[in-house]
Motif scaffolding. Structure first.
Motif, PDB file in Angstrom:
ATOM      1  N   GLY A 222      89.258 120.362   8.762  1.00 18.06           N
ATOM      2  CA  GLY A 222      88.497 121.068   9.054  1.00 18.06           C
ATOM      3  C   GLY A 222      87.133 121.280   8.066  1.00 18.06           C
ATOM      4  O   GLY A 222      85.428 121.183   8.292  1.00 18.06           O
ATOM      5  N   LYS A 223      87.922 121.132   7.164  1.00 13.66           N
ATOM      6  CA  LYS A 223      87.296 121.353   5.913  1.00 13.66           C
ATOM      7  C   LYS A 223      86.273 120.113   5.661  1.00 13.66           C
ATOM      8  O   LYS A 223      85.104 119.770   5.187  1.00 13.66           O
TER       9      LYS A 223
ATOM     10  N   VAL B 159      83.933 130.638  18.138  1.00 12.87           N
ATOM     11  CA  VAL B 159      83.046 131.454  16.869  1.00 12.87           C
ATOM     12  C   VAL B 159      81.972 130.332  16.184  1.00 12.87           C
ATOM     13  O   VAL B 159      81.956 128.702  16.936  1.00 12.87           O
ATOM     14  N   GLY B 160      80.856 130.721  17.011  1.00 16.83           N
ATOM     15  CA  GLY B 160      79.942 129.953  16.211  1.00 16.83           C
ATOM     16  C   GLY B 160      79.464 129.181  17.785  1.00 16.83           C
ATOM     17  O   GLY B 160      79.510 129.987  18.945  1.00 16.83           O
ATOM     18  N   ASP B 161      77.814 128.327  17.821  1.00 21.90           N
ATOM     19  CA  ASP B 161      77.561 128.151  18.726  1.00 21.90           C
ATOM     20  C   ASP B 161      78.264 126.057  18.534  1.00 21.90           C
ATOM     21  O   ASP B 161      77.496 125.755  20.107  1.00 21.90           O
ATOM     22  N   LYS B 162      79.169 126.054  18.309  1.00 22.70           N
ATOM     23  CA  LYS B 162      79.689 124.800  17.741  1.00 22.70           C
ATOM     24  C   LYS B 162      80.884 124.638  17.686  1.00 22.70           C
ATOM     25  O   LYS B 162      81.391 125.484  16.967  1.00 22.70           O
ATOM     26  N   ILE B 163      81.335 123.537  18.314  1.00 22.28           N
ATOM     27  CA  ILE B 163      83.260 123.579  18.294  1.00 22.28           C
ATOM     28  C   ILE B 163      84.035 123.350  16.602  1.00 22.28           C
ATOM     29  O   ILE B 163      82.630 123.174  15.728  1.00 22.28           O
TER      30      ILE B 163
ATOM     31  N   PRO C 222      83.477 126.672   9.217  1.00 25.41           N
ATOM     32  CA  PRO C 222      82.304 126.523   9.397  1.00 25.41           C
ATOM     33  C   PRO C 222      82.006 127.414   7.306  1.00 25.41           C
ATOM     34  O   PRO C 222      83.185 127.178   6.550  1.00 25.41           O
ATOM     35  N   GLU C 223      81.248 127.492   6.911  1.00 29.12           N
ATOM     36  CA  GLU C 223      81.008 127.972   5.902  1.00 29.12           C
ATOM     37  C   GLU C 223      80.991 128.963   5.322  1.00 29.12           C
ATOM     38  O   GLU C 223      81.378 129.662   4.356  1.00 29.12           O
ATOM     39  N   ASN C 224      79.823 130.232   6.048  1.00 27.22           N
ATOM     40  CA  ASN C 224      80.634 131.376   6.129  1.00 27.22           C
ATOM     41  C   ASN C 224      81.935 131.596   6.279  1.00 27.22           C
ATOM     42  O   ASN C 224      82.242 132.259   7.337  1.00 27.22           O
ATOM     43  N   ALA C 225      81.842 133.161   5.205  1.00 24.73           N
ATOM     44  CA  ALA C 225      82.978 133.585   4.883  1.00 24.73           C
ATOM     45  C   ALA C 225      83.277 134.294   6.242  1.00 24.73           C
ATOM     46  O   ALA C 225      84.835 134.184   6.537  1.00 24.73           O
TER      47      ALA C 225
ATOM     48  N   GLU D  19      82.344 134.309   9.198  1.00 24.55           N
ATOM     49  CA  GLU D  19      83.006 132.814  10.527  1.00 24.55           C
ATOM     50  C   GLU D  19      83.727 131.764  10.023  1.00 24.55           C
ATOM     51  O   GLU D  19      84.979 131.834  11.118  1.00 24.55           O
ATOM     52  N   ARG D  20      84.388 131.539   9.007  1.00 28.76           N
ATOM     53  CA  ARG D  20      85.890 131.185   9.145  1.00 28.76           C
ATOM     54  C   ARG D  20      86.728 132.417   8.926  1.00 28.76           C
ATOM     55  O   ARG D  20      87.976 131.656   9.840  1.00 28.76           O
ATOM     56  N   ALA D  21      87.000 133.726   8.615  1.00 33.57           N
ATOM     57  CA  ALA D  21      88.004 134.307   9.384  1.00 33.57           C
ATOM     58  C   ALA D  21      88.029 134.455  10.456  1.00 33.57           C
ATOM     59  O   ALA D  21      89.154 134.632  11.149  1.00 33.57           O
ATOM     60  N   LEU D  22      86.764 133.947  11.524  1.00 31.78           N
ATOM     61  CA  LEU D  22      86.660 134.556  13.167  1.00 31.78           C
ATOM     62  C   LEU D  22      87.372 133.247  13.581  1.00 31.78           C
ATOM     63  O   LEU D  22      88.364 133.064  14.551  1.00 31.78           O
ATOM     64  N   VAL D  23      87.265 132.416  13.090  1.00 25.74           N
ATOM     65  CA  VAL D  23      88.585 130.675  12.749  1.00 25.74           C
ATOM     66  C   VAL D  23      89.924 131.183  12.485  1.00 25.74           C
ATOM     67  O   VAL D  23      91.035 130.860  13.746  1.00 25.74           O
ATOM     68  N   ASP D  24      89.701 131.597  11.820  1.00 25.72           N
ATOM     69  CA  ASP D  24      91.187 132.124  10.526  1.00 25.72           C
ATOM     70  C   ASP D  24      92.081 133.257  11.681  1.00 25.72           C
ATOM     71  O   ASP D  24      93.525 132.627  12.609  1.00 25.72           O
ATOM     72  N   GLU D  25      91.525 133.527  12.420  1.00 29.77           N
ATOM     73  CA  GLU D  25      92.530 134.847  13.353  1.00 29.77           C
ATOM     74  C   GLU D  25      92.525 133.929  14.698  1.00 29.77           C
ATOM     75  O   GLU D  25      93.818 133.865  14.816  1.00 29.77           O
ATOM     76  N   ILE D  26      91.939 133.149  15.153  1.00 36.26           N
ATOM     77  CA  ILE D  26      92.034 132.216  16.618  1.00 36.26           C
ATOM     78  C   ILE D  26      93.346 131.105  15.923  1.00 36.26           C
ATOM     79  O   ILE D  26      94.679 130.876  16.503  1.00 36.26           O
ATOM     80  N   LEU D  27      93.339 130.154  15.154  1.00 37.68           N
ATOM     81  CA  LEU D  27      94.329 129.521  14.106  1.00 37.68           C
ATOM     82  C   LEU D  27      95.909 130.383  13.984  1.00 37.68           C
ATOM     83  O   LEU D  27      96.790 129.824  14.901  1.00 37.68           O
TER      84      LEU D  27
END
Lengths: 272, 251
Positions: free
Chosen positions: B87-88, B167-171, B94-97, B99-107
């Protein structure tokens, strides 16, 4: 007389006592009043010098919240992130997610190189895997014997962590004296997560006579790391404060000043 | 140099010949347009590697990252660590910390769901397996988790993100992890679990799955993957080079 006047003038010029500033928290950690899965989070905030609120939640309070579907996912810890107006922006859950967030805003998560980030991430996930692997077995003598046997699950995972230390040292050999951290040559959230795991493991080992005292001697890197963390000044300081607060909370769980405490530090807001 | 790099994989993904926990890795690399080598392993090979102590942690997937000269730099394990790495380097994290946390929660939460189901795989007695799987369908187990994913989609929408992602508006890699998590539940390969019935109340999750399925990049990736599965089954071909931009690692 002149001497007295001079002294009185000097006293009048003294600065008024400064009012104790209430720190503005960057986030709030909500967790039970024991180390558990928030140990690494609390330490990360403290060592990272970030202002944060630490809220003790009792088992009863958690049960009520969960029954009312108020839990973000299924358990604690949860972290409420504040925005620039000091309002709750959102609440996140999942201990490793929270730990990585605090690491990111405190410089304890290597953001510059994705491979270093991945090496930290591996440790976070593997600590959780280790906890899951030993969960049922620790409760019985037979279970413990199996876990610590040569082919036992705990021995398997600790062997992996031991190897990771050797690999990190090898990577550093050409550059610096290896301090004994697990990723790179400085403290990261990976070290804090490991300390959280080993701290709880060593406590468990101490409470069961059937676990030989020399079981951990086959893992010298792990032992060295545990010492390294315990001797860290900030860790020592935090542990003392936490232990005291814990005792106070047991005596008076209704005292809001003990239940909710805010640590001073740099305020780092979240935004979306 | 550019010529040599054309066929150079950025990394090698090793996993079984089905998507499972490697789906999000393969999809992230494909959608991110980076070159990679897709290597299929088998249960026997994995068992042997584990016994020989050559497994990085305890399972697959594993990710071997190549350096600028195409040499193996490092092997990484743990599916979420690998997914996040990809992903990185592809911009799907994402770059924003926050948003990253929201992604990490899903993982992390998808893994929690997989770990709720996986203990039932080892149950040999069919009646006991049926009972264990029925328990997973009680309100406080799988339906509880699916409700949480549904809530996350709703929250993202309420934040003004109308595209139906997590998370956000992009995949992001959160979407890819969740997609393969849902596929695991609804594929029909889990005996005694009616995935469609589980997902029925989760309207946003259903729409999400349909959206990811229709993604052109995903369709292309799945088509190539199906062809590889056929090659593996019929001709025992294990290694497949996926084209894309070469993105090396460094330490």
């Amino acid at each position: 007389f002149f001497f007295l006047l001079t002294e009185m003038a000097a006293e009048a010029k003294e600065e008024p006592e400064e009012e104790e500033q209430v720190p503005i928290p960057s986030f709030k950690i909500s967790y039970f009043p024991f180390a558990g899965r928030a140990f690494s989070l609390r330490l990360a905030g403290y060592i990272g010098g970030i202002s944060y609120t630490d809220e003790f939640i009792t088992k009863e309070e958690h049960g009520i919240t969960k029954s009312a579907s108020g839990r973000r996912w299924s358990g604690l810890p949860e972290v409420t992130i504040y925005d620039k107006d000091n309002r709750g922006l959102l609440t996140i859950g999942q201990s490793n997610t929270c730990l990585r967030y605090i690491g990111s805003i405190s410089g304890l998560y290597p953001d510059s190189n994705p491979i270093l980030g991945a090496l930290c991430d591996e440790i976070l996930d593997s600590c959780e895997d280790t906890s899951a692997a030993i969960k049922g077995g620790m409760a019985t003598k037979e279970g413990r014997a199996e876990l610590i046997s040569k082919d036992g699950k705990l021995t398997y995972w600790l062997t992996k962590f031991e190897k990771r230390f050797n690999e990190n040292e090898k990577r550093l050999n050409n550059n610096d004296n290896c301090e004994g951290y697990i990723v790179g040559n400085s403290l990261t959230i990976a070290d804090l997560k490991l300390f959280e795991l080993f701290h709880s493991l060593f406590l468990i080992f101490g409470s069961y006579e059937d676990i030989p005292k020399d079981y951990v001697t086959q893992f010298p890197n792990i032992q060295k790391h545990y010492q390294l963390m315990k001797e860290n000044e900030s860790v020592e300081e935090f542990l003392q404060k936490f232990s005291l607060r814990n005792s106070e909370f047991k005596l008076d769980p209704d005292d809001k000043d003990i239940k909710i405490q805010t640590f001073k530090g740099k305020t780092v807001y979240g935004s979306l | 140099m550019a010529e040599e790099q054309k066929d150079q994989p950025s990394f090698r993904i090793t996993y079984y010949a089905f998507q499972g926990r490697a789906g999000s890795l393969r999809a992230a690399a494909s959608l991110g347009g980076v070159s990679y080598e897709d290597v299929f392993t088998s249960g026997e090979e994995h068992k042997k590697a584990k016994e020989e102590g050559t497994r990085r942690w305890s399972g697959v997937p594993e990710l071997v990252v190549f350096d600028k000269d195409g040499k193996e730099l490092i092997t990484l394990g743990q599916s979420n660590a690998c997914t996040r790495y990809i992903g990185k380097v592809t911009g799907l994290y994402p770059e924003n910390a926050v948003e990253r946390a929201l992604v990490d929660e899903i993982l992390d939460s998808v893994e929690d769901v997989l770990n709720v189901v996986s203990p039932t795989f080892g149950i040999k007695d069919e009646e006991k397996k049926k009972a264990a799987r029925a328990k997973l369908c009680e309100p406080d187990k799988l339906p509880y988790w699916i409700g949480k994913f549904e809530a996350r989609l709703e929250e993202n929408e309420k934040r003004g993100n109308k595209n139906g992602y997590f998370v956000g508006d992009k995949i992001t890699i959160a979407d890819l992890k969740a997609y393969y998590g849902f596929q695991f539940l609804t594929s029909g390969n889990l005996d005694y679990i009616d995935g469609a019935k589980l997902m029925e109340p989760a309207k946003r999750c259903q729409a999400f799955v349909a959206k990811i399925k229709e993604n052109e990049g995903m369709k292309k990736m799945e088509e190539a993957f199906a062809a590889s599965q056929k090659e593996y089954k019929e001709n025992k071909v294990k290694s497949f080079k996926r084209p894309g931009k070469f993105v090396c690692g460094s330490l």
